[in-house]
Scaffold this motif. Structure first.
Motif, short mmCIF file in Angstrom:
data_model
loop_
_atom_site.label_atom_id
_atom_site.label_comp_id
_atom_site.label_asym_id
_atom_site.label_seq_id
_atom_site.Cartn_x
_atom_site.Cartn_y
_atom_site.Cartn_z
N TYR A 65 0.86 -1.18 0.00
CA TYR A 65 0.00 0.00 0.00
C TYR A 65 0.90 1.24 0.00
O TYR A 65 1.93 1.27 0.69
N CYS A 66 0.53 2.25 -0.76
CA CYS A 66 1.30 3.49 -0.75
C CYS A 66 0.39 4.66 -1.07
O CYS A 66 -0.43 4.61 -1.99
N CYS A 70 3.84 8.11 -7.49
CA CYS A 70 5.04 8.35 -8.28
C CYS A 70 4.91 7.69 -9.65
O CYS A 70 4.44 6.56 -9.77
N PHE A 71 5.32 8.39 -10.67
CA PHE A 71 5.02 7.99 -12.04
C PHE A 71 5.72 6.70 -12.48
O PHE A 71 5.29 6.07 -13.44
N TYR A 72 6.78 6.31 -11.78
CA TYR A 72 7.59 5.16 -12.18
C TYR A 72 7.29 3.88 -11.42
O TYR A 72 7.80 2.81 -11.76
N CYS A 73 6.46 3.95 -10.39
CA CYS A 73 6.39 2.87 -9.41
C CYS A 73 5.17 1.98 -9.58
O CYS A 73 4.03 2.47 -9.67
N GLY A 74 5.39 0.68 -9.55
CA GLY A 74 4.30 -0.27 -9.73
C GLY A 74 3.32 -0.36 -8.59
O GLY A 74 2.21 -0.87 -8.76
N ILE A 75 3.69 0.14 -7.40
CA ILE A 75 2.74 0.11 -6.28
C ILE A 75 2.14 1.50 -6.03
O ILE A 75 1.60 1.76 -4.96
N ARG A 76 2.23 2.38 -7.01
CA ARG A 76 1.64 3.72 -6.90
C ARG A 76 0.14 3.58 -6.61
O ARG A 76 -0.51 2.62 -7.00
N ARG A 77 -0.43 4.54 -5.92
CA ARG A 77 -1.80 4.41 -5.44
C ARG A 77 -2.82 4.28 -6.57
O ARG A 77 -3.89 3.72 -6.39
N SER A 78 -2.49 4.81 -7.76
CA SER A 78 -3.44 4.75 -8.88
C SER A 78 -3.44 3.42 -9.62
O SER A 78 -4.28 3.22 -10.50
N ASN A 79 -2.53 2.52 -9.27
CA ASN A 79 -2.48 1.23 -9.96
C ASN A 79 -3.55 0.31 -9.38
O ASN A 79 -3.34 -0.37 -8.38
N LYS A 80 -4.71 0.29 -10.02
CA LYS A 80 -5.84 -0.51 -9.53
C LYS A 80 -5.63 -2.01 -9.75
O LYS A 80 -6.36 -2.83 -9.19
N LYS A 81 -4.63 -2.37 -10.55
CA LYS A 81 -4.38 -3.79 -10.81
C LYS A 81 -3.40 -4.40 -9.82
O LYS A 81 -3.14 -5.60 -9.88
N CYS A 82 -2.88 -3.57 -8.94
CA CYS A 82 -1.96 -4.07 -7.91
C CYS A 82 -2.75 -4.77 -6.81
O CYS A 82 -3.68 -4.21 -6.24
N LYS A 240 4.29 -1.83 -16.39
CA LYS A 240 3.24 -1.71 -17.42
C LYS A 240 2.04 -0.89 -16.96
O LYS A 240 1.28 -0.38 -17.80
N ASN A 241 1.84 -0.74 -15.65
CA ASN A 241 0.68 0.00 -15.17
C ASN A 241 1.05 1.36 -14.58
O ASN A 241 0.48 1.79 -13.58
N THR A 242 2.00 2.01 -15.21
CA THR A 242 2.40 3.35 -14.78
C THR A 242 2.47 4.26 -16.00
O THR A 242 2.50 3.79 -17.15
N PRO A 243 2.52 5.58 -15.78
CA PRO A 243 2.65 6.51 -16.91
C PRO A 243 3.94 6.32 -17.70
O PRO A 243 4.04 6.76 -18.85
N PHE A 244 4.93 5.69 -17.09
CA PHE A 244 6.21 5.48 -17.76
C PHE A 244 6.32 4.09 -18.39
O PHE A 244 7.42 3.59 -18.62
N CYS A 245 5.19 3.47 -18.68
CA CYS A 245 5.18 2.08 -19.13
C CYS A 245 5.99 1.86 -20.41
O CYS A 245 6.53 0.76 -20.62
N ASN A 246 6.08 2.86 -21.26
CA ASN A 246 6.79 2.70 -22.53
C ASN A 246 8.19 3.31 -22.53
O ASN A 246 8.83 3.37 -23.58
N MET A 247 8.65 3.71 -21.36
CA MET A 247 9.97 4.32 -21.27
C MET A 247 11.07 3.25 -21.30
O MET A 247 10.91 2.15 -20.77
N LYS A 248 12.17 3.60 -21.91
CA LYS A 248 13.31 2.69 -22.02
C LYS A 248 13.97 2.48 -20.68
O LYS A 248 14.10 3.41 -19.87
N SER A 249 14.39 1.24 -20.41
CA SER A 249 15.05 0.93 -19.14
C SER A 249 16.47 1.49 -19.10
O SER A 249 17.10 1.72 -20.14
#
Length: 351
Positions: A65-66, A70-82, A240-249
């Motif tokens: 829970y968080c 943050c735009f890069y993080c998979g556990i960001r509060r907006s990620n409803k699939k987490c 995949k469930n963040t705003p940065f999903c298509n950003m290069k690693s």
């Protein structure tokens, strides 16, 4: 500019310091020759301080829970699939018990910024762990808290606190975080932790969106001036469930290069070879150790937590039992001439 890069690498090896613009040049014009030079010198410096010892930390991921987004993080509060979870005090103590039996003498409690874990709950937990395992260190990595909260947790027995600063550039920070996150507060938290008496860890993502050599140079200069006892860096990997999903690693090559640079800046720093590095390249942790790192962090969380604490895509070792995970790490570290040691692994004080 190749000669310039090698010149700066030699200067860093001799003086353990560069100017901000010199760090940027070192990064921008790096070559294989420069990287090899830095790696050899970083390894020599690390061996002079820590020998062939690699410290092990038992990572316990207590909650995904968080409150932050943050735009890069998979556990960001907006990620409803987490799939959210929290470990109880009993769960956490069970992890400590099994980790202690495996020889682990530092427990790292990591989680999102979850208000469920109040000061009282954490203080009770910390004091219980300390009573059961007085020869162990407790590291917290629970995000930003108030100074009073940090002090209570320290007085309860917490020894160390990890809080990645993420970037030392305020404009860049704003590109990685929503407006309700404050760069100034992030940095102030680190100074509060230092004032209270913690061993403090900071760090940043390598190759994060919009990062430039000039921004990394600011990170390196911040490390040089703040002088943390611990520093965690790893490549940015998108989720995949963040705003940065298509950003290069971020790349393993630059991460390993920077591990060597950081070891030369801070000879006694506790420097992990991270799971993220091992995710982006085979034998990543071994390569990190060979470049100057001296810490590994096997995950001793319950399997149900491991599979749901996903900050980025493709994270390795999410389905391994702790016994197998640690055995694998020992074998890997042994294969490159180093050894995992069972101790608290406090930073060595150097002049």
């Amino acid at each position: 500019m190749n000669n310039r890069s090698l010149f700066l690498a030699k200067k860093l090896a001799e003086q353990h310091s560069l100017k901000v613009e010199e760090y940027a040049e070192l990064i921008r014009y790096r070559t294989d020759t420069t990287a090899k030079f830095l790696q050899e010198h970083a390894e020599n410096v690390r061996k002079s301080v820590y020998g062939n010892d690699v410290y092990v930390r038992g990572l316990i991921e207590i909650s995904n829970y968080c409150k932050n987004d943050c735009f890069y993080c998979g556990i960001r509060r907006s990620n409803k699939k987490c799939k959210r979870y929290r470990l109880s005090a009993e769960d956490i103590l069970a992890c400590c018990k099994s980790g202690y039996a495996l020889g682990i003498r530092t427990f790292v409690l990591q989680g999102g910024e979850d208000s469920f874990y109040t000061d009282d709950l954490l203080c009770d937990l910390i004091s219980t762990v300390k009573a059961l395992y007085p020869d162990c260190a407790i590291t917290l990595s629970l995000g930003e808290r108030g100074k009073i909260s940090f002090r209570k947790l320290f007085q309860a027995g917490a020894d160390r606190y990890l809080l990645r600063h993420e970037t030392a550039d305020a404009v860049h920070y704003g590109k990685l975080h929503p407006v309700d996150c404050s760069f100034e507060n992030r940095i102030q938290c680190l100074y509060n932790l230092r004032e209270i008496g913690y061993q403090v860890g900071c760090g940043f993502m390598v190759g994060s969106p919009y990062q430039t050599p000039e921004i990394i140079a600011k990170d390196l200069f911040f490390l040089e001036t703040f002088r943390p006892e611990m520093c965690g860096i790893g490549p940015f990997i998108s989720h995949k469930n963040t705003p940065f999903c298509n950003m290069k690693s971020g790349t393993a090559e630059l991460t390993i290069f920077l591990l060597s640079v950081i070891r030369l800046i801070l000879p006694s720093v506790l420097l992990p070879a991270t799971t993220a590095l091992a995710t982006v390249t085979p034998h990543g942790r071994e390569r990190g150790i060979s470049a100057g790192a001296n810490v590994v962090m096997p995950n001793i969380s319950p399997l149900s937590a491991k599979t749901n604490y996903i900050l980025y895509d493709g994270k390795i070792c999410t389905e391994e039992e702790p016994t197998l995970c640690l055995a694998c790490l020992k074998k890997r570290i042994d294969s490159i001439g180093y050894r995992i040691v069972t101790s608290r692994g406090d930073p060595v004080k150097t002049t």
